[in-house]
Design a protein around this motif. Structure first.
Motif, PDB file in Angstrom:
ATOM      1  N   LYS A  45      82.096  53.998  34.914  1.00 16.02           N
ATOM      2  CA  LYS A  45      82.822  54.842  33.974  1.00 16.02           C
ATOM      3  C   LYS A  45      84.300  54.756  34.313  1.00 16.02           C
ATOM      4  N   PRO A  46      85.161  55.199  33.419  1.00 22.60           N
ATOM      5  CA  PRO A  46      86.589  55.231  33.764  1.00 22.60           C
ATOM      6  C   PRO A  46      86.803  56.040  35.049  1.00 22.60           C
ATOM      7  N   ALA A  47      87.671  55.543  35.901  1.00 23.88           N
ATOM      8  CA  ALA A  47      87.917  56.174  37.205  1.00 23.88           C
ATOM      9  C   ALA A  47      89.359  56.650  37.295  1.00 23.88           C
ATOM     10  N   SER A  48      89.525  57.824  37.881  1.00 20.64           N
ATOM     11  CA  SER A  48      90.871  58.346  38.119  1.00 20.64           C
ATOM     12  C   SER A  48      91.391  57.782  39.437  1.00 20.64           C
ATOM     13  N   ALA A  49      92.669  57.977  39.684  1.00 16.52           N
ATOM     14  CA  ALA A  49      93.253  57.560  40.955  1.00 16.52           C
ATOM     15  C   ALA A  49      92.564  58.283  42.111  1.00 16.52           C
ATOM     16  N   TYR A  50      92.177  59.539  41.872  1.00 15.04           N
ATOM     17  CA  TYR A  50      91.488  60.304  42.915  1.00 15.04           C
ATOM     18  C   TYR A  50      90.097  59.736  43.180  1.00 15.04           C
ATOM     19  N   CYS A 108      81.890  57.984  25.330  1.00 15.83           N
ATOM     20  CA  CYS A 108      80.705  58.813  25.142  1.00 15.83           C
ATOM     21  C   CYS A 108      80.942  60.200  25.729  1.00 15.83           C
ATOM     22  N   ASP A 109      80.792  61.218  24.892  1.00 15.75           N
ATOM     23  CA  ASP A 109      80.949  62.597  25.352  1.00 15.75           C
ATOM     24  C   ASP A 109      79.744  63.065  26.155  1.00 15.75           C
ATOM     25  N   GLY A 110      78.642  62.305  26.115  1.00 19.97           N
ATOM     26  CA  GLY A 110      77.449  62.670  26.873  1.00 19.97           C
ATOM     27  C   GLY A 110      77.517  62.215  28.320  1.00 19.97           C
ATOM     28  N   CYS A 111      77.651  60.908  28.522  1.00 18.98           N
ATOM     29  CA  CYS A 111      77.590  60.351  29.876  1.00 18.98           C
ATOM     30  C   CYS A 111      78.954  59.933  30.421  1.00 18.98           C
ATOM     31  N   GLY A 112      79.966  59.873  29.565  1.00 25.81           N
ATOM     32  CA  GLY A 112      81.301  59.503  30.019  1.00 25.81           C
ATOM     33  C   GLY A 112      81.585  58.015  30.027  1.00 25.81           C
ATOM     34  N   ARG A 113      80.577  57.196  29.754  1.00 25.10           N
ATOM     35  CA  ARG A 113      80.828  55.753  29.737  1.00 25.10           C
ATOM     36  C   ARG A 113      81.813  55.412  28.638  1.00 25.10           C
ATOM     37  N   THR A 114      82.619  54.406  28.885  1.00 26.99           N
ATOM     38  CA  THR A 114      83.611  53.967  27.926  1.00 26.99           C
ATOM     39  C   THR A 114      83.406  52.484  27.671  1.00 26.99           C
ATOM     40  N   THR A 115      83.227  52.153  26.414  1.00 22.45           N
ATOM     41  CA  THR A 115      83.054  50.759  26.014  1.00 22.45           C
ATOM     42  C   THR A 115      84.362  50.282  25.406  1.00 22.45           C
ATOM     43  N   HIS A 116      84.775  49.126  25.828  1.00 27.89           N
ATOM     44  CA  HIS A 116      86.020  48.518  25.339  1.00 27.89           C
ATOM     45  C   HIS A 116      85.641  47.529  24.239  1.00 27.89           C
ATOM     46  N   VAL A 117      86.261  47.695  23.082  1.00 28.20           N
ATOM     47  CA  VAL A 117      86.007  46.820  21.942  1.00 28.20           C
ATOM     48  C   VAL A 117      87.331  46.231  21.490  1.00 28.20           C
ATOM     49  N   ASP A 118      87.323  44.966  21.140  1.00 26.44           N
ATOM     50  CA  ASP A 118      88.516  44.311  20.593  1.00 26.44           C
ATOM     51  C   ASP A 118      88.295  44.098  19.107  1.00 26.44           C
ATOM     52  N   GLY A 146      82.374  60.139  20.852  1.00 25.90           N
ATOM     53  CA  GLY A 146      81.058  60.276  20.225  1.00 25.90           C
ATOM     54  C   GLY A 146      79.955  60.165  21.255  1.00 25.90           C
ATOM     55  N   ARG A 147      78.813  59.651  20.849  1.00 22.84           N
ATOM     56  CA  ARG A 147      77.646  59.494  21.726  1.00 22.84           C
ATOM     57  C   ARG A 147      77.193  58.040  21.722  1.00 22.84           C
ATOM     58  N   CYS A 148      76.939  57.506  22.904  1.00 22.90           N
ATOM     59  CA  CYS A 148      76.444  56.142  23.016  1.00 22.90           C
ATOM     60  C   CYS A 148      74.963  56.102  22.614  1.00 22.90           C
ATOM     61  N   ARG A 152      72.167  59.159  22.650  1.00 20.60           N
ATOM     62  CA  ARG A 152      71.526  59.563  21.406  1.00 20.60           C
ATOM     63  C   ARG A 152      70.002  59.451  21.523  1.00 20.60           C
ATOM     64  N   ALA A 153      69.529  58.370  22.171  1.00 24.09           N
ATOM     65  CA  ALA A 153      68.087  58.193  22.353  1.00 24.09           C
ATOM     66  C   ALA A 153      67.511  59.267  23.260  1.00 24.09           C
ATOM     67  N   ALA A 154      68.249  59.618  24.321  1.00 25.20           N
ATOM     68  CA  ALA A 154      67.765  60.661  25.246  1.00 25.20           C
ATOM     69  C   ALA A 154      67.694  62.020  24.544  1.00 25.20           C
ATOM     70  N   ALA A 155      68.638  62.289  23.665  1.00 23.82           N
ATOM     71  CA  ALA A 155      68.660  63.568  22.944  1.00 23.82           C
ATOM     72  C   ALA A 155      67.526  63.641  21.926  1.00 23.82           C
ATOM     73  N   ALA A 156      67.157  62.461  21.376  1.00 21.59           N
ATOM     74  CA  ALA A 156      66.086  62.425  20.378  1.00 21.59           C
ATOM     75  C   ALA A 156      64.700  62.520  21.007  1.00 21.59           C
ATOM     76  N   ALA A 157      64.615  62.192  22.302  1.00 23.52           N
ATOM     77  CA  ALA A 157      63.300  62.156  22.979  1.00 23.52           C
ATOM     78  C   ALA A 157      62.808  63.540  23.317  1.00 23.52           C
TER      79      ALA A 157
END
Length: 157
Positions: A45-50, A108-118, A146-148, A152-157
Motif C-alpha cells: 500500500k502507499p507508505a508514509s515517510a514514517y 480503495c477506501d476498504g483496504c487502502g491499496r492504490t492501483t496506478h493506471v496510465d 472507491g472499492r477494489c 467489493r467481493a468480501a462485502a458481498a460474501a
C-alpha cells in the motif's frame, strides 16, 4: 496515446532501473537512497515517510529519522522514481521509472491499496483544459476513491 502498459521490472532489476533514472537526473545513488527505495518497494500500500523509517529502523537495528526519508522521497518524486498519493500523504514506487507521464490512482477506501493506471487521454484532456483556462499545469494528480474488486467481493460474501 491512450491507456497503455509497461514492462515493469521487479526486485534487483527495478533497483537497477531506479538507480539509472536517478543518475540520469544528475543525482547520486547512495546506500541510504537505495535502502529507502528498497523499503518503499516492499509495501503493498502507499507508505508514509514514517512507515518507511519504521521499517528501515527495524531492519537495520538503529533509528532512522523520518525527516531524512521525506527529503529522499521528495527527490524520488522529482526524479520520477516514486509518486505521491496526495490524499494519503504517502508514496508508491514508480514501477517504470524510465517513463514520465501523468498518473491516475485508484484508491480503495476498504483496504487502502492504490492501483496506478496510465491513461494519457484523460490526463492530456486535463492538461488541455487547464491550459485553455490560462493555467500552466505542472503535475496533475488524479485520484479516484472507491472499492477494489477484492473489497467489493468480501462485502458481498
Amino acid at each position: 496515446m491512450g491507456h497503455h502498459g509497461h514492462h515493469e521490472p521487479q526486485g534487483e532489476a527495478l533497483l537497477t532501473a531506479a538507480q539509472a533514472a536517478l543518475e540520469r537526473s544528475g543525482e547520486q545513488w547512495t546506500a541510504m537512497r537505495r535502502d529507502v527505495f528498497a523499503a518503499l518497494t516492499a509495501f503493498e500500500k502507499p507508505a508514509s515517510a514514517y512507515d518507511i523509517a519504521e521499517a528501515m529502523s527495524a531492519a537495520q537495528g538503529r533509528r532512522i529519522a523520518a525527516n531524512s526519508i521525506y527529503r529522499i522521497l521528495d527527490l524520488f518524486v522529482a526524479a520520477n522514481l516514486a509518486q505521491r498519493v496526495e490524499s494519503a500523504n504517502a508514496y508508491v514506487v514508480n514501477a517504470h521509472p524510465g517513463c514520465r507521464h501523468d498518473c491516475i490512482f485508484l484508491v480503495c477506501d476498504g483496504c487502502g491499496r492504490t492501483t496506478h493506471v496510465d491513461d494519457d487521454r484523460v490526463t492530456d484532456a486535463l492538461r488541455h483544459t487547464a491550459s485553455a483556462a490560462g493555467f500552466a499545469p505542472e503535475r496533475p494528480v488524479i485520484e479516484v476513491r472507491g472499492r477494489c474488486a477484492e473489497c467489493r467481493a468480501a462485502a458481498a460474501a
